[in-house]
Scaffold this active site. Structure first.
Site, PDB file in Angstrom:
ATOM      1  CG  ASP A 236      72.196  -1.718  -1.302  1.00 25.34           C
ATOM      2  OD1 ASP A 236      71.556  -2.779  -1.210  1.00 25.34           O
ATOM      3  OD2 ASP A 236      71.705  -0.604  -1.049  1.00 25.34           O
ATOM      4  CB  ILE A 237      70.214   0.173  -5.938  1.00 25.40           C
ATOM      5  CG1 ILE A 237      70.654  -0.812  -7.019  1.00 25.40           C
ATOM      6  CG2 ILE A 237      69.583   1.413  -6.564  1.00 25.40           C
ATOM      7  CD1 ILE A 237      69.518  -1.372  -7.850  1.00 25.40           C
ATOM      8  CD  GLU A 279      67.688  -3.112  -2.109  1.00 21.36           C
ATOM      9  OE1 GLU A 279      67.662  -2.449  -1.059  1.00 21.36           O
ATOM     10  OE2 GLU A 279      66.925  -4.066  -2.338  1.00 21.36           O
TER      11      GLU A 279
END
Length: 392
Positions: A236-237, A279
């Site tokens: 995950d960003i 994301e």
């Protein structure tokens, strides 16, 4: 007596004509059988890369020629990327070329769209051969690949023999083969387009969640048969909402694209990378032990952290990612395919949540599936235990 000699002579001539006709029939029959076998081989190929490799490699033997070249129409530069995704690299195939317009094909074949047979003509046929071909052919047979009102490409068979493809040669066999090849190329290209529409994320041009879920089940089956481990990375960003709020959604899209590009080189061709949604990304690493998967995740995390992403408007930003890792080992966990797949993905997701809770920009290991209810173990703890063991 003279009439008898004349009759005998005429009979001998007739016999000669009959022998010649029989020989021609036998040769044609052999050609038809060869053509039918070749057509069947074309029809057996179900992917574009497989069809291309067969066309280029097998035609040399089937036709006994010196050079085979395949030109495909690729107006949107899509086929090249499709083939690379399928591990067929164009730069390793000098006899595979692409055109961005069908203009030269229209000029070559005209309205009749019949196979060309004759001498190599400078100024007309060079586009069939890359600069790597030093000895250009003396004579050619060029088959148009045409289907449903448009060109797909063309295939050139070249010989150093001036008379191998003479203008007097009948094109009946070649025209039929061109028709079959055109149908096959149209079908495989259509399949590739359908696959991309169904399984490729349009923003990042990597696999989407639908494809990943399908492949995850297949790889679990494979692991159960082979006994090999299967690891999952859930990424995950970090602070992605802040990127969108500060720089706009277009900049957010750029960040997502760059993350996908940075992840790809860290994975093997057999591994599966997908955008899972928003994301979030997932990667499936086949035959990977826990430590191997952790090492891959760390490489990805570091490569992202040390690179600034150009989002336009003379702005570059730093981005970090958090990654959760989990591993399935058949001897350590039993269950149905769906249960294993769901548990593996869920455990990697739990590890990702722990990485976020632990401060972000980190990798957390969620253990093997037998540890589904155990506490998550940080990467630092795993590495420390590994070093302690090595030290004795």
């Amino acid at each position: 007596m003279a009439s008898l000699e004349t009759f005998t002579t005429e009979l001998a001539v007739l016999d000669s004509h009959i022998d010649e006709l029989v020989n021609r029939i036998q040769v044609n029959d052999q050609k038809w059988k060869q053509l039918q076998n070749l057509e069947a081989e074309f029809l057996y190929r179900t992917s574009l890369s497989e069809l291309i490799e067969f066309t280029l490699d097998n035609s040399l033997l089937s036709f006994g020629v010196d050079i085979v070249s395949l030109v495909l129409l690729d107006t949107n530069d899509e086929l090249n990327s499709y083939l690379e995704d399928d591990h067929l690299f164009v730069n390793q195939r000098p006899n595979l070329l692409f055109l961005d317009s069908e203009l030269v094909l229209k000029q070559l074949f005209g309205k009749a769209r019949r196979a060309y047979v004759g001498p190599f003509q400078t100024g007309l046929h060079e586009f069939f051969f890359s600069d790597e071909f030093v000895d250009l052919p003396k004579s050619l047979a060029i088959l148009p690949l045409y289907r449903r009102g448009g060109y797909i490409g063309a295939m050139a068979l070249g010989s150093q023999d001036n008379d191998r493809f003479s203008t007097a040669l009948s094109t009946e066999f070649l025209d039929r083969l061109a028709l079959i090849a055109g149908v096959c190329f149209e079908n495989t290209i259509s399949i590739e387009l359908l696959k991309r529409t169904s399984f490729i994320d349009p923003l990042t041009r990597i696999n989407n969640r639908r494809y990943f879920d399908q492949r995850l089940g297949e790889e679990v089956d494979r692991a159960l048969r082979s006994g090999d481990s299967l690891s999952c990375l859930f990424l995950d960003i970090d602070y992605f909402k802040k990127v969108n709020d500060t720089y706009g959604h277009q900049s957010g899209d750029i960040v997502i694209q760059h993350i996908a590009q940075m992840m790809r080189p860290q994975l093997r061709s057999a591994d599966v990378l997908a955008r899972y949604g928003g994301e979030e990304f997932v990667a499936m690493i086949t035959g990977a032990t826990s430590q191997m998967a952790i090492d891959v995740a760390e490489r990805i995390r570091k490569s992202v952290a040390r690179r600034k992403i150009d989002i336009g408007h003379q702005s570059k930003i730093s981005i970090t990612v958090s990654i959760g890792v989990a591993t399935f080992t058949p001897k350590e966990f039993s269950g149905s395919r769906d249960t294993i797949a769901r548990t593996l993905l869920g455990q990697a997701d739990e590890a990702l949540f722990d990485a976020k809770r632990g401060g972000r920009n980190r990798v957390e290991y969620g253990g093997v599936l037998k540890d589904v209810h155990a506490n998550l173990v940080s990467v630092s703890s795993v590495n420390a235990a590994s070093k302690k063991k090595q030290a004795g």
